[in-house]
Design a protein around this motif. Structure first.
Motif, short mmCIF file in Angstrom:
data_model
loop_
_atom_site.label_atom_id
_atom_site.label_comp_id
_atom_site.label_asym_id
_atom_site.label_seq_id
_atom_site.Cartn_x
_atom_site.Cartn_y
_atom_site.Cartn_z
N THR A 128 0.85 -1.19 0.00
CA THR A 128 0.00 0.00 0.00
C THR A 128 0.88 1.24 0.00
O THR A 128 2.10 1.13 0.18
CB THR A 128 -0.93 0.01 1.22
OG1 THR A 128 -1.85 1.11 1.12
CG2 THR A 128 -0.15 0.13 2.51
N TRP A 129 0.28 2.40 -0.24
CA TRP A 129 1.05 3.64 -0.39
C TRP A 129 2.09 3.50 -1.52
O TRP A 129 3.10 4.20 -1.52
CB TRP A 129 1.75 4.05 0.91
CG TRP A 129 0.86 4.31 2.07
CD1 TRP A 129 0.73 3.56 3.20
CD2 TRP A 129 -0.04 5.42 2.25
NE1 TRP A 129 -0.19 4.11 4.06
CE2 TRP A 129 -0.68 5.26 3.51
CE3 TRP A 129 -0.37 6.53 1.46
CZ2 TRP A 129 -1.61 6.15 4.00
CZ3 TRP A 129 -1.31 7.43 1.97
CH2 TRP A 129 -1.92 7.23 3.21
N GLY A 130 1.88 2.58 -2.44
CA GLY A 130 2.83 2.38 -3.52
C GLY A 130 4.15 1.77 -3.08
O GLY A 130 5.16 1.90 -3.77
N ASP A 131 4.15 1.08 -1.95
CA ASP A 131 5.39 0.55 -1.39
C ASP A 131 5.24 -0.93 -1.04
O ASP A 131 4.14 -1.42 -0.78
CB ASP A 131 5.78 1.34 -0.14
CG ASP A 131 7.24 1.16 0.23
OD1 ASP A 131 7.97 0.49 -0.52
OD2 ASP A 131 7.66 1.70 1.27
N LEU A 132 6.37 -1.63 -1.00
CA LEU A 132 6.43 -3.04 -0.64
C LEU A 132 7.08 -3.19 0.73
O LEU A 132 7.68 -2.27 1.26
CB LEU A 132 7.29 -3.81 -1.65
CG LEU A 132 6.93 -3.75 -3.12
CD1 LEU A 132 8.02 -4.42 -3.94
CD2 LEU A 132 5.60 -4.43 -3.36
N THR A 133 6.99 -4.41 1.28
CA THR A 133 7.75 -4.73 2.48
C THR A 133 9.13 -5.24 2.09
O THR A 133 10.14 -4.80 2.64
CB THR A 133 7.02 -5.79 3.31
OG1 THR A 133 5.73 -5.30 3.68
CG2 THR A 133 7.80 -6.12 4.58
N SER A 134 9.18 -6.18 1.13
CA SER A 134 10.48 -6.72 0.71
C SER A 134 10.33 -7.56 -0.55
O SER A 134 9.23 -8.01 -0.89
CB SER A 134 11.09 -7.59 1.83
OG SER A 134 10.27 -8.73 2.06
N VAL A 135 11.46 -7.75 -1.24
CA VAL A 135 11.57 -8.72 -2.33
C VAL A 135 12.77 -9.60 -2.02
O VAL A 135 13.88 -9.09 -1.81
CB VAL A 135 11.75 -8.04 -3.70
CG1 VAL A 135 11.97 -9.10 -4.79
CG2 VAL A 135 10.55 -7.18 -4.04
N THR A 136 12.56 -10.91 -1.99
CA THR A 136 13.62 -11.85 -1.63
C THR A 136 13.88 -12.81 -2.78
O THR A 136 12.94 -13.41 -3.31
CB THR A 136 13.24 -12.65 -0.37
OG1 THR A 136 12.92 -11.75 0.70
CG2 THR A 136 14.38 -13.55 0.07
N SER A 137 15.15 -12.97 -3.15
CA SER A 137 15.53 -13.92 -4.18
C SER A 137 15.51 -15.32 -3.60
O SER A 137 16.04 -15.57 -2.51
CB SER A 137 16.93 -13.58 -4.71
OG SER A 137 17.36 -14.54 -5.65
N VAL A 138 14.91 -16.28 -4.32
CA VAL A 138 14.80 -17.66 -3.85
C VAL A 138 15.11 -18.61 -5.01
O VAL A 138 15.24 -18.21 -6.16
CB VAL A 138 13.40 -17.97 -3.28
CG1 VAL A 138 13.11 -17.11 -2.06
CG2 VAL A 138 12.33 -17.79 -4.34
#
Length: 248
Positions: A128-138
């Motif tokens: 929300t607010w155009g933002d993420l919490t995280s992106v994790t490579s797996v």
């Protein structure tokens, strides 16, 4: 990482460039983009390769909802490639109910250079607010991929989800259930003082076999203690629940 990156022809590269030029996304960086890349050389190099000679738009405080722009979010390195992730606005500049729109540029390593191959606009929406919490490579077994985590709070109720993607033929393919997997949920901020509430939080990991394992802990309705584990496994192009039950 990507088999086709090693054999891709010049004609494919030309089509990729033409497709990028035909995109209706405005070719301007979001305000603050250059500053956000100042300490990340790989992100700077990936942006320079994917968006050469791009300018940064000046911030205009008179505009309530800024126009779409390109915000450099993360560059994920592999032996023969780099995946560049960008957002459609500066994080935090979008409306409360507006998720972050995530796009990907797939770049081939050629000695010291990065060569753009394909672009995938707005392949994911999260947060929300155009933002993420995280992106994790797996690593999903034999395929590389990512897990995107995002969440928000609405009228005293908070929640977060994770979405799983695998990289195949220079595209991000969604493999998690539609809408993602609920990771956490809480209504305690909106509950009256002393009233029972639910507060459950999950932590996740992808094991060496490519299975997604989630552990949930917390309380339901202020009384029932939650401590449960679930497992998701690949079934073709779907990440399916094979063990345990979600506590929500």
């Amino acid at each position: 990482m990507f088999r086709r990156l090693l054999v891709i022809a010049a004609a494919t590269l030309l089509l990729g460039v033409q497709a990028a030029q035909a995109s209706d996304r405005p070719l301007q960086l979001c305000p603050g983009s250059f500053e956000s890349m100042a300490t990340d050389s790989l992100l700077r190099d990936a942006m320079k390769a994917a968006y050469p000679n791009i300018s940064e738009r000046k911030k205009n405080l008179k505009i309530a909802e800024p126009e779409q722009c390109i915000y450099p979010y993360q560059a994920i390195p592999y032996a023969d490639a780099v995946v560049l992730l960008t957002l459609g606005q500066t994080p935090g500049d979008a409306c409360h109910g507006c998720p972050a729109k995530v796009s990907a540029d797939f770049l081939k390593r050629d000695k010291e250079r990065l060569i753009p191959i394909t672009r995938q606009n707005d392949f994911a929406k999260s947060g929300t607010w155009g933002d993420l919490t995280s992106v994790t490579s797996v690593r999903w077994g034999t395929e590389d991929g990512i897990v995107i985590e995002g969440g928000g709070t609405f009228q005293g109720e908070s929640s977060s989800t994770i979405q799983a993607f695998t990289f195949r033929e220079e595209r991000a393919l969604a493999i998690s259930p539609e809408g993602g997997i609920l990771l956490s949920q809480s209504n305690c901020d909106g509950a009256e003082t002393g009233a029972p509430c639910t507060d459950i939080t999950g932590t996740w990991k992808v094991d060496q076999a490519g299975r997604l394992r989630i552990t949930y802990r917390g309380k339901r309705d202020g009384r029932t203690r939650v401590n449960t584990k679930v497992v998701y496994e690949r079934q073709g192009d779907i990440l399916a629940l094979t063990s345990g039950k979600l506590p929500f």
